[in-house]
Write a protein that holds these residues in place. Structure first.
Motif, PDB file in Angstrom:
ATOM      1  N   LYS A   1       7.217 -76.518  -5.565  1.00 24.46           N
ATOM      2  CA  LYS A   1       5.814 -76.693  -5.936  1.00 24.46           C
ATOM      3  C   LYS A   1       5.217 -77.918  -5.229  1.00 24.46           C
ATOM      4  CE  LYS A   1       2.782 -77.076  -9.927  1.00 24.46           C
ATOM      5  NZ  LYS A   1       2.723 -77.199 -11.385  1.00 24.46           N
ATOM      6  N   PHE A   2       6.011 -78.983  -5.093  1.00 25.54           N
ATOM      7  CA  PHE A   2       5.553 -80.187  -4.392  1.00 25.54           C
ATOM      8  C   PHE A   2       5.168 -79.855  -2.959  1.00 25.54           C
ATOM      9  CE2 PHE A   2       6.922 -83.462  -1.344  1.00 25.54           C
ATOM     10  CZ  PHE A   2       6.000 -84.457  -1.637  1.00 25.54           C
ATOM     11  N   TYR A   3       6.024 -79.132  -2.256  1.00 23.80           N
ATOM     12  CA  TYR A   3       5.703 -78.784  -0.863  1.00 23.80           C
ATOM     13  C   TYR A   3       4.498 -77.841  -0.797  1.00 23.80           C
ATOM     14  CZ  TYR A   3       9.688 -81.190   1.107  1.00 23.80           C
ATOM     15  OH  TYR A   3      10.555 -82.172   1.504  1.00 23.80           O
ATOM     16  N   TYR A   4       4.348 -76.993  -1.795  1.00 25.25           N
ATOM     17  CA  TYR A   4       3.182 -76.112  -1.833  1.00 25.25           C
ATOM     18  C   TYR A   4       1.889 -76.918  -1.974  1.00 25.25           C
ATOM     19  CZ  TYR A   4      -0.281 -72.947  -3.756  1.00 25.25           C
ATOM     20  OH  TYR A   4      -1.436 -72.255  -4.000  1.00 25.25           O
ATOM     21  N   LEU A   5       1.927 -77.886  -2.901  1.00 24.02           N
ATOM     22  CA  LEU A   5       0.728 -78.714  -3.132  1.00 24.02           C
ATOM     23  C   LEU A   5       0.430 -79.585  -1.930  1.00 24.02           C
ATOM     24  CD1 LEU A   5       1.442 -79.734  -6.825  1.00 24.02           C
ATOM     25  CD2 LEU A   5      -0.294 -78.134  -6.028  1.00 24.02           C
TER      26      LEU A   5
ATOM     27  N   LEU B   1      10.175 -70.971   1.300  1.00 20.31           N
ATOM     28  CA  LEU B   1       8.918 -71.077   0.561  1.00 20.31           C
ATOM     29  C   LEU B   1       8.013 -69.878   0.804  1.00 20.31           C
ATOM     30  CD1 LEU B   1       8.268 -74.872   1.139  1.00 20.31           C
ATOM     31  CD2 LEU B   1       9.192 -73.787  -0.889  1.00 20.31           C
ATOM     32  N   ASP B   2       8.625 -68.711   1.016  1.00 20.75           N
ATOM     33  CA  ASP B   2       7.845 -67.493   1.242  1.00 20.75           C
ATOM     34  C   ASP B   2       6.968 -67.171   0.035  1.00 20.75           C
ATOM     35  OD1 ASP B   2       9.084 -67.258   3.682  1.00 20.75           O
ATOM     36  OD2 ASP B   2      10.693 -65.988   2.898  1.00 20.75           O
ATOM     37  N   LYS B   3       7.439 -67.504  -1.165  1.00 18.47           N
ATOM     38  CA  LYS B   3       6.685 -67.263  -2.389  1.00 18.47           C
ATOM     39  C   LYS B   3       5.331 -67.979  -2.348  1.00 18.47           C
ATOM     40  CE  LYS B   3       6.978 -68.479  -7.273  1.00 18.47           C
ATOM     41  NZ  LYS B   3       7.808 -69.104  -8.287  1.00 18.47           N
ATOM     42  N   TYR B   4       5.300 -69.138  -1.698  1.00 21.60           N
ATOM     43  CA  TYR B   4       4.068 -69.920  -1.599  1.00 21.60           C
ATOM     44  C   TYR B   4       3.327 -69.669  -0.284  1.00 21.60           C
ATOM     45  CZ  TYR B   4       5.841 -72.514  -5.585  1.00 21.60           C
ATOM     46  OH  TYR B   4       6.306 -72.874  -6.818  1.00 21.60           O
ATOM     47  N   ASN B   5       3.790 -68.699   0.478  1.00 19.21           N
ATOM     48  CA  ASN B   5       3.174 -68.342   1.751  1.00 19.21           C
ATOM     49  C   ASN B   5       3.209 -69.516   2.749  1.00 19.21           C
ATOM     50  OD1 ASN B   5       2.049 -66.499   3.478  1.00 19.21           O
ATOM     51  ND2 ASN B   5      -0.055 -66.863   2.809  1.00 19.21           N
ATOM     52  N   ILE B   6       4.337 -70.222   2.751  1.00 19.72           N
ATOM     53  CA  ILE B   6       4.540 -71.340   3.672  1.00 19.72           C
ATOM     54  C   ILE B   6       5.624 -70.924   4.664  1.00 19.72           C
ATOM     55  CG2 ILE B   6       5.305 -73.727   3.895  1.00 19.72           C
ATOM     56  CD1 ILE B   6       4.142 -74.248   1.137  1.00 19.72           C
ATOM     57  N   SER B   7       5.271 -70.908   5.935  1.00 21.36           N
ATOM     58  CA  SER B   7       6.220 -70.490   6.967  1.00 21.36           C
ATOM     59  C   SER B   7       7.260 -71.584   7.205  1.00 21.36           C
ATOM     60  CB  SER B   7       5.489 -70.192   8.268  1.00 21.36           C
ATOM     61  OG  SER B   7       4.965 -71.401   8.805  1.00 21.36           O
ATOM     62  N   ARG B   8       8.282 -71.233   7.926  1.00 21.38           N
ATOM     63  CA  ARG B   8       9.344 -72.176   8.273  1.00 21.38           C
ATOM     64  C   ARG B   8       8.791 -73.351   9.084  1.00 21.38           C
ATOM     65  NH1 ARG B   8      14.216 -70.666  12.320  1.00 21.38           N
ATOM     66  NH2 ARG B   8      15.148 -72.715  12.406  1.00 21.38           N
ATOM     67  N   SER B   9       7.917 -73.066  10.013  1.00 23.63           N
ATOM     68  CA  SER B   9       7.322 -74.123  10.838  1.00 23.63           C
ATOM     69  C   SER B   9       6.455 -75.056  10.008  1.00 23.63           C
ATOM     70  CB  SER B   9       6.473 -73.518  11.954  1.00 23.63           C
ATOM     71  OG  SER B   9       7.267 -72.729  12.797  1.00 23.63           O
ATOM     72  N   ARG B  10       5.666 -74.509   9.105  1.00 31.92           N
ATOM     73  CA  ARG B  10       4.821 -75.329   8.238  1.00 31.92           C
ATOM     74  C   ARG B  10       5.690 -76.192   7.322  1.00 31.92           C
ATOM     75  NH1 ARG B  10      -0.104 -77.085   8.481  1.00 31.92           N
ATOM     76  NH2 ARG B  10      -0.716 -75.020   9.091  1.00 31.92           N
ATOM     77  N   TYR B  11       6.772 -75.593   6.786  1.00 33.97           N
ATOM     78  CA  TYR B  11       7.677 -76.371   5.938  1.00 33.97           C
ATOM     79  C   TYR B  11       8.256 -77.550   6.706  1.00 33.97           C
ATOM     80  CZ  TYR B  11      11.945 -78.012   3.893  1.00 33.97           C
ATOM     81  OH  TYR B  11      12.928 -78.838   3.426  1.00 33.97           O
ATOM     82  N   ARG B  12       8.689 -77.316   7.938  1.00 34.08           N
ATOM     83  CA  ARG B  12       9.261 -78.412   8.728  1.00 34.08           C
ATOM     84  C   ARG B  12       8.225 -79.502   8.996  1.00 34.08           C
ATOM     85  NH1 ARG B  12      13.542 -75.907  13.060  1.00 34.08           N
ATOM     86  NH2 ARG B  12      15.025 -75.207  11.494  1.00 34.08           N
ATOM     87  N   GLU B  13       6.986 -79.102   9.227  1.00 33.60           N
ATOM     88  CA  GLU B  13       5.924 -80.090   9.414  1.00 33.60           C
ATOM     89  C   GLU B  13       5.770 -80.949   8.157  1.00 33.60           C
ATOM     90  OE1 GLU B  13       1.084 -80.202  10.142  1.00 33.60           O
ATOM     91  OE2 GLU B  13       2.154 -78.298  10.324  1.00 33.60           O
ATOM     92  N   LEU B  14       5.753 -80.310   6.989  1.00 34.73           N
ATOM     93  CA  LEU B  14       5.641 -81.041   5.733  1.00 34.73           C
ATOM     94  C   LEU B  14       6.865 -81.925   5.493  1.00 34.73           C
ATOM     95  CD1 LEU B  14       4.270 -78.144   3.517  1.00 34.73           C
ATOM     96  CD2 LEU B  14       3.008 -80.156   4.302  1.00 34.73           C
ATOM     97  N   TYR B  15       8.040 -81.398   5.797  1.00 29.81           N
ATOM     98  CA  TYR B  15       9.291 -82.128   5.605  1.00 29.81           C
ATOM     99  C   TYR B  15       9.296 -83.424   6.422  1.00 29.81           C
ATOM    100  CZ  TYR B  15      14.269 -83.123   6.178  1.00 29.81           C
ATOM    101  OH  TYR B  15      15.489 -83.739   6.226  1.00 29.81           O
ATOM    102  N   TYR B  16       8.941 -83.333   7.693  1.00 28.22           N
ATOM    103  CA  TYR B  16       8.955 -84.527   8.547  1.00 28.22           C
ATOM    104  C   TYR B  16       7.801 -85.471   8.203  1.00 28.22           C
ATOM    105  CZ  TYR B  16      12.735 -82.485  11.160  1.00 28.22           C
ATOM    106  OH  TYR B  16      13.956 -81.972  11.499  1.00 28.22           O
ATOM    107  N   PHE B  17       6.686 -84.927   7.715  1.00 26.17           N
ATOM    108  CA  PHE B  17       5.590 -85.768   7.232  1.00 26.17           C
ATOM    109  C   PHE B  17       6.088 -86.634   6.071  1.00 26.17           C
ATOM    110  CE2 PHE B  17       2.054 -86.449   4.278  1.00 26.17           C
ATOM    111  CZ  PHE B  17       1.121 -87.042   5.107  1.00 26.17           C
ATOM    112  N   CYS B  18       6.841 -86.044   5.163  1.00 24.21           N
ATOM    113  CA  CYS B  18       7.356 -86.779   4.006  1.00 24.21           C
ATOM    114  C   CYS B  18       8.369 -87.847   4.421  1.00 24.21           C
ATOM    115  CB  CYS B  18       7.992 -85.815   3.010  1.00 24.21           C
ATOM    116  SG  CYS B  18       6.793 -84.732   2.200  1.00 24.21           S
TER     117      CYS B  18
END
Length: 128
Positions: free
Chosen positions: A124-128, A9-26
């Protein structure tokens, strides 16, 4: 559970760590639903004759506040899925909640879109 591959998600300026946080939140969506249900119908405290402390507390208020917080967190997820795509939000939400892949959603669940479109909407969902 199979090894999970992180989305890029580099296009959305979301780091790997932030993505994992969002992933586990979901992935905690159903846990929050279950906890809200348990808070709605709590079991009475055990009475063993021992004093419990001298501070005043209101367990009903505490449970209500916790339940409202959990509902708000789930609502954030649902709203992000709707904003990503009003037509495909049930599938986007299902993919996020249960870590389902495109092939399963398309073949078994009847998702009416292509793989590239689904990937863009999921990003886009993870970005939002």
């Amino acid at each position: 559970m199979a090894k999970h591959r992180d989305l890029k998600l580099d296009k959305y300026n979301i780091s790997r760590s932030r993505y994992r946080e969002l992933y586990y939140f979901c992935l905690q969506y159903d846990e929050r639903k279950k906890e809200m249900e348990e808070l709605r119908y709590p079991s009475p405290p055990r009475s063993d004759g021992m004093p419990r402390g001298s501070t005043t507390s209101n367990p009903t208020e505490r449970n209500g506040i916790r339940s409202a917080l959990l509902a708000m967190e789930n609502q954030i997820m649902e709203q992000a899925a709707i904003e990503a795509s009003a037509d495909l939000y049930p599938w986007i939400l299902k993919a996020a909640k249960y870590d389902l892949k495109f092939n399963y959603l398309h073949l078994c669940d009847g998702m009416p879109c292509g793989k590239n479109e689904f990937q863009k909407l999921r990003h886009k969902f993870y970005y939002l």
